[in-house]
Scaffold this motif. Structure first.
Motif, PDB file in Angstrom:
ATOM      1  N   ALA A  67     -89.101  65.508  17.935  1.00 12.28           N
ATOM      2  CA  ALA A  67     -87.981  65.851  18.815  1.00 12.28           C
ATOM      3  C   ALA A  67     -88.038  67.323  19.210  1.00 12.28           C
ATOM      4  CB  ALA A  67     -86.656  65.534  18.122  1.00 12.28           C
ATOM      5  N   GLN A  68     -88.388  68.189  18.266  1.00 11.67           N
ATOM      6  CA  GLN A  68     -88.523  69.620  18.583  1.00 11.67           C
ATOM      7  C   GLN A  68     -89.657  69.835  19.581  1.00 11.67           C
ATOM      8  OE1 GLN A  68     -88.743  70.764  14.344  1.00 11.67           O
ATOM      9  NE2 GLN A  68     -87.137  72.261  14.787  1.00 11.67           N
ATOM     10  N   GLY A  69     -90.721  69.066  19.435  1.00 14.71           N
ATOM     11  CA  GLY A  69     -91.835  69.174  20.362  1.00 14.71           C
ATOM     12  C   GLY A  69     -91.459  68.800  21.782  1.00 14.71           C
ATOM     13  N   LEU A  70     -90.409  67.979  21.921  1.00 10.19           N
ATOM     14  CA  LEU A  70     -89.917  67.583  23.240  1.00 10.19           C
ATOM     15  C   LEU A  70     -88.884  68.572  23.789  1.00 10.19           C
ATOM     16  CD1 LEU A  70     -89.595  63.739  22.608  1.00 10.19           C
ATOM     17  CD2 LEU A  70     -91.275  64.884  24.078  1.00 10.19           C
ATOM     18  N   GLY A  71     -88.594  69.611  23.001  1.00 10.17           N
ATOM     19  CA  GLY A  71     -87.711  70.676  23.483  1.00 10.17           C
ATOM     20  C   GLY A  71     -86.309  70.680  22.925  1.00 10.17           C
ATOM     21  N   ALA A  72     -85.996  69.842  21.930  1.00  8.94           N
ATOM     22  CA  ALA A  72     -84.638  69.783  21.384  1.00  8.94           C
ATOM     23  C   ALA A  72     -84.248  71.109  20.739  1.00  8.94           C
ATOM     24  CB  ALA A  72     -84.532  68.655  20.358  1.00  8.94           C
ATOM     25  N   GLN A  73     -83.053  71.595  21.083  1.00  7.59           N
ATOM     26  CA  GLN A  73     -82.524  72.828  20.492  1.00  7.59           C
ATOM     27  C   GLN A  73     -81.302  72.577  19.619  1.00  7.59           C
ATOM     28  OE1 GLN A  73     -82.049  76.080  23.333  1.00  7.59           O
ATOM     29  NE2 GLN A  73     -83.568  75.138  24.684  1.00  7.59           N
ATOM     30  N   VAL A  74     -80.694  71.404  19.777  1.00  8.44           N
ATOM     31  CA  VAL A  74     -79.504  71.048  18.996  1.00  8.44           C
ATOM     32  C   VAL A  74     -79.727  69.667  18.392  1.00  8.44           C
ATOM     33  CG1 VAL A  74     -77.012  70.647  19.038  1.00  8.44           C
ATOM     34  CG2 VAL A  74     -78.019  72.389  20.536  1.00  8.44           C
ATOM     35  N   LEU A  75     -79.453  69.530  17.087  1.00 11.27           N
ATOM     36  CA  LEU A  75     -79.524  68.226  16.426  1.00 11.27           C
ATOM     37  C   LEU A  75     -78.103  67.698  16.254  1.00 11.27           C
ATOM     38  CD1 LEU A  75     -81.287  66.080  14.987  1.00 11.27           C
ATOM     39  CD2 LEU A  75     -80.814  67.300  12.848  1.00 11.27           C
ATOM     40  N   VAL A  76     -77.848  66.520  16.812  1.00 14.93           N
ATOM     41  CA  VAL A  76     -76.538  65.882  16.716  1.00 14.93           C
ATOM     42  C   VAL A  76     -76.644  64.707  15.762  1.00 14.93           C
ATOM     43  CG1 VAL A  76     -74.701  64.710  17.979  1.00 14.93           C
ATOM     44  CG2 VAL A  76     -76.020  66.522  19.096  1.00 14.93           C
ATOM     45  N   LEU A  77     -75.775  64.674  14.761  1.00 20.61           N
ATOM     46  CA  LEU A  77     -75.723  63.508  13.887  1.00 20.61           C
ATOM     47  C   LEU A  77     -75.048  62.390  14.669  1.00 20.61           C
ATOM     48  CD1 LEU A  77     -74.877  65.067  10.418  1.00 20.61           C
ATOM     49  CD2 LEU A  77     -77.082  64.687  11.503  1.00 20.61           C
ATOM     50  N   GLY A  78     -75.849  61.474  15.197  1.00 20.85           N
ATOM     51  CA  GLY A  78     -75.362  60.501  16.166  1.00 20.85           C
ATOM     52  C   GLY A  78     -74.959  59.175  15.579  1.00 20.85           C
ATOM     53  N   THR A  79     -74.834  59.100  14.277  1.00 17.91           N
ATOM     54  CA  THR A  79     -74.425  57.855  13.642  1.00 17.91           C
ATOM     55  C   THR A  79     -73.391  58.165  12.575  1.00 17.91           C
ATOM     56  OG1 THR A  79     -75.231  55.838  12.566  1.00 17.91           O
ATOM     57  CG2 THR A  79     -76.228  57.893  11.876  1.00 17.91           C
ATOM     58  N   ALA A  80     -72.564  57.187  12.265  1.00 24.13           N
ATOM     59  CA  ALA A  80     -71.478  57.401  11.309  1.00 24.13           C
ATOM     60  C   ALA A  80     -71.537  56.333  10.231  1.00 24.13           C
ATOM     61  CB  ALA A  80     -70.124  57.362  12.002  1.00 24.13           C
ATOM     62  N   PRO A  81     -72.081  56.649   9.059  1.00 20.02           N
ATOM     63  CA  PRO A  81     -72.058  55.682   7.965  1.00 20.02           C
ATOM     64  C   PRO A  81     -70.627  55.344   7.578  1.00 20.02           C
ATOM     65  CG  PRO A  81     -73.515  57.529   7.473  1.00 20.02           C
ATOM     66  CD  PRO A  81     -72.722  57.899   8.687  1.00 20.02           C
ATOM     67  N   SER A  82     -70.439  54.197   6.933  1.00 23.63           N
ATOM     68  CA  SER A  82     -69.100  53.787   6.507  1.00 23.63           C
ATOM     69  C   SER A  82     -68.456  54.877   5.671  1.00 23.63           C
ATOM     70  CB  SER A  82     -69.198  52.482   5.697  1.00 23.63           C
ATOM     71  OG  SER A  82     -67.918  52.067   5.279  1.00 23.63           O
ATOM     72  N   GLY A  83     -67.228  55.254   6.040  1.00 24.11           N
ATOM     73  CA  GLY A  83     -66.511  56.299   5.324  1.00 24.11           C
ATOM     74  C   GLY A  83     -66.786  57.696   5.837  1.00 24.11           C
ATOM     75  N   GLY A  84     -67.788  57.836   6.729  1.00 21.02           N
ATOM     76  CA  GLY A  84     -68.060  59.139   7.320  1.00 21.02           C
ATOM     77  C   GLY A  84     -68.587  60.183   6.366  1.00 21.02           C
ATOM     78  N   ARG A  85     -69.250  59.757   5.271  1.00 21.76           N
ATOM     79  CA  ARG A  85     -69.808  60.705   4.320  1.00 21.76           C
ATOM     80  C   ARG A  85     -71.268  60.975   4.645  1.00 21.76           C
ATOM     81  NH1 ARG A  85     -65.131  62.426   2.301  1.00 21.76           N
ATOM     82  NH2 ARG A  85     -66.569  63.888   1.325  1.00 21.76           N
ATOM     83  N   LEU A  86     -71.720  62.164   4.309  1.00 18.16           N
ATOM     84  CA  LEU A  86     -73.088  62.582   4.616  1.00 18.16           C
ATOM     85  C   LEU A  86     -74.055  62.009   3.586  1.00 18.16           C
ATOM     86  CD1 LEU A  86     -74.906  64.468   6.372  1.00 18.16           C
ATOM     87  CD2 LEU A  86     -74.570  66.181   4.567  1.00 18.16           C
ATOM     88  N   PRO A  87     -74.995  61.133   3.990  1.00 18.41           N
ATOM     89  CA  PRO A  87     -76.004  60.628   3.047  1.00 18.41           C
ATOM     90  C   PRO A  87     -76.901  61.761   2.560  1.00 18.41           C
ATOM     91  CG  PRO A  87     -75.900  59.252   5.014  1.00 18.41           C
ATOM     92  CD  PRO A  87     -75.112  60.503   5.319  1.00 18.41           C
ATOM     93  N   GLN A  88     -77.191  61.775   1.293  1.00 15.95           N
ATOM     94  CA  GLN A  88     -77.969  62.871   0.714  1.00 15.95           C
ATOM     95  C   GLN A  88     -79.381  62.952   1.280  1.00 15.95           C
ATOM     96  OE1 GLN A  88     -77.151  65.580  -1.366  1.00 15.95           O
ATOM     97  NE2 GLN A  88     -75.194  64.842  -0.556  1.00 15.95           N
ATOM     98  N   ASP A  89     -79.938  61.805   1.671  1.00 15.17           N
ATOM     99  CA  ASP A  89     -81.306  61.855   2.174  1.00 15.17           C
ATOM    100  C   ASP A  89     -81.389  62.453   3.582  1.00 15.17           C
ATOM    101  OD1 ASP A  89     -80.087  59.707   3.362  1.00 15.17           O
ATOM    102  OD2 ASP A  89     -81.683  58.267   2.944  1.00 15.17           O
ATOM    103  N   TRP A  90     -80.248  62.749   4.195  1.00 14.83           N
ATOM    104  CA  TRP A  90     -80.244  63.431   5.487  1.00 14.83           C
ATOM    105  C   TRP A  90     -80.378  64.949   5.332  1.00 14.83           C
ATOM    106  CZ3 TRP A  90     -75.973  61.155   9.186  1.00 14.83           C
ATOM    107  CH2 TRP A  90     -76.204  59.778   9.360  1.00 14.83           C
ATOM    108  N   VAL A  91     -80.071  65.451   4.132  1.00 14.40           N
ATOM    109  CA  VAL A  91     -80.015  66.904   3.938  1.00 14.40           C
ATOM    110  C   VAL A  91     -81.362  67.549   4.214  1.00 14.40           C
ATOM    111  CG1 VAL A  91     -79.587  68.734   2.251  1.00 14.40           C
ATOM    112  CG2 VAL A  91     -78.081  66.729   2.339  1.00 14.40           C
TER     113      VAL A  91
END
Length: 344
Positions: A67-91
């Motif tokens: 994605a960075q190679g395509l020019g992305a400058q902002v990363l948006v968390l575009g999905t919402a797991p149940s309860g809206g908590r941050l999965p640890q494997d995303w860190v």
């Protein structure tokens, strides 16, 4: 508000094309920023149009580096797991993004700014969408009921049935008809798209209706306000609809439903009553037995994305016959029919 020139990458690992990726789909459909990639390693090599009802050639890639190679400058968390908590494997991915100079847009309940604030370079930022802004709102006191404008609340039979999408489309149609209409966001996706609003599910329950009321009062100059819906009165885990009704003192409602749904998505043990009964429930609660604004459901926004055109047409006719109200799929055919019934 996002600088509309910044290219985005949408992180939707293992969810693109599913209900949980509604933030990614909402930003691609209504956002102003260019989206250069969706990150989902389980669907890499495909295009967005292969996975959902969006006519988009945006590529789905496996890694942040692509994605960075395509020019992305902002990363948006575009999905919402149940309860809206941050999965640890995303860190790990988030750490890579920050180290690579990217900014972050976060729709989770867990805040990222405290985690990364000491690593940000000049011009780099973190936007935690679910952080309420400003002072605690006052307790709601039906102040919005004194306004003379039209206040349309989107209500639903379940979560994720298209309340935000239908509300944005309705606002567009009203504006195209020359009306002074504004969309009021109440969730993370709507805030990301419009740049303003309230994260209703992050506000303490005692102040939730007051936050809605304050937002509606601040928008009182508009002849029509369309209030983004959250949750459902039918869902045992949802408390969001009541403060929306109380705070907005809505005058009209649009009921949002997905064609063919007979039970909630989760828990499936909860059956959806006939739509006439759902309409009566929402009107009864909004009116509070006559004590508050006599709001009416005036139309049905029917999500027919999973149906063929012929089946969608049949589903719309069936809903109109069952409820006696006009029905439209705002994405498939636009929201002009719903806009007209609001104006009538």
């Amino acid at each position: 508000m996002l600088d509309p020139t910044l290219p985005l990458a949408l992180f939707a690992e293992a969810t693109m094309g599913k209900l949980n990726a509604k933030m990614a789909e909402g930003i691609m459909r209504y956002g102003r920023n260019p989206v250069v990639a969706v990150i989902d390693s389980t669907q890499a090599g495909k295009r967005v149009r292969d996975l959902c009802a969006l006519n988009s050639d945006v590529p789905v890639v496996a890694t942040l580096a692509e994605a960075q190679g395509l020019g992305a400058q902002v990363l948006v968390l575009g999905t919402a797991p149940s309860g809206g908590r941050l999965p640890q494997d995303w860190v790990v991915v988030l750490e890579q993004a920050v180290a690579g100079g990217m900014s972050l847009v976060n729709g989770m309940h867990d805040q990222l700014k405290p985690m990364f604030s000491d690593r940000l370079r000049p011009g780099q930022w973190v936007w935690d969408l679910r952080v309420p802004q400003g002072d605690a709102p006052p307790i709601a006191m039906a102040r919005a009921a004194t306004l003379r404008n039209t206040r349309v609340l989107m209500v639903g039979t379940d979560m994720a049935v298209g309340k935000m999408t239908a509300g944005l489309e309705l606002t567009r149609s009203l504006q195209a008809l020359g009306r002074d209409a504004a969309f009021l966001a109440t969730g993370q996706t709507g805030i990301a798209i419009t740049g303003s609003g309230i994260p209703l599910d992050a506000i303490r329950v005692d102040h939730a209706a007051g936050a809605v009321e304050r937002m509606v009062l601040e928008a009182a100059k508009h002849a029509i306000v369309v209030i983004e819906g959250q949750g459902s009165l039918l869902h045992p885990g949802s408390t969001a609809t009541l403060p929306l009704m109380r705070g907005s003192a809505c005058t009209h409602m649009i009921l949002c439903h997905r064609a063919g749904m007979e039970t909630l998505d989760e828990p499936k043990t909860v059956r959806i009553p006939p739509l006439r009964d759902v309409i009566a429930l929402n009107e009864g609660v909004a009116r509070a037995g006559g004590a508050l604004t006599p709001a009416r459901v005036v139309g049905i926004a029917l999500n027919t994305a999973r149906l063929s055109q012929a089946d969608a047409d049949a589903a719309l006719r069936a809903v109109e016959d069952a409820t006696g109200l006009p029905a439209a799929d705002p994405v498939r055919e636009g929201a002009d029919k719903l806009a007209t019934t609001v104006l009538e």
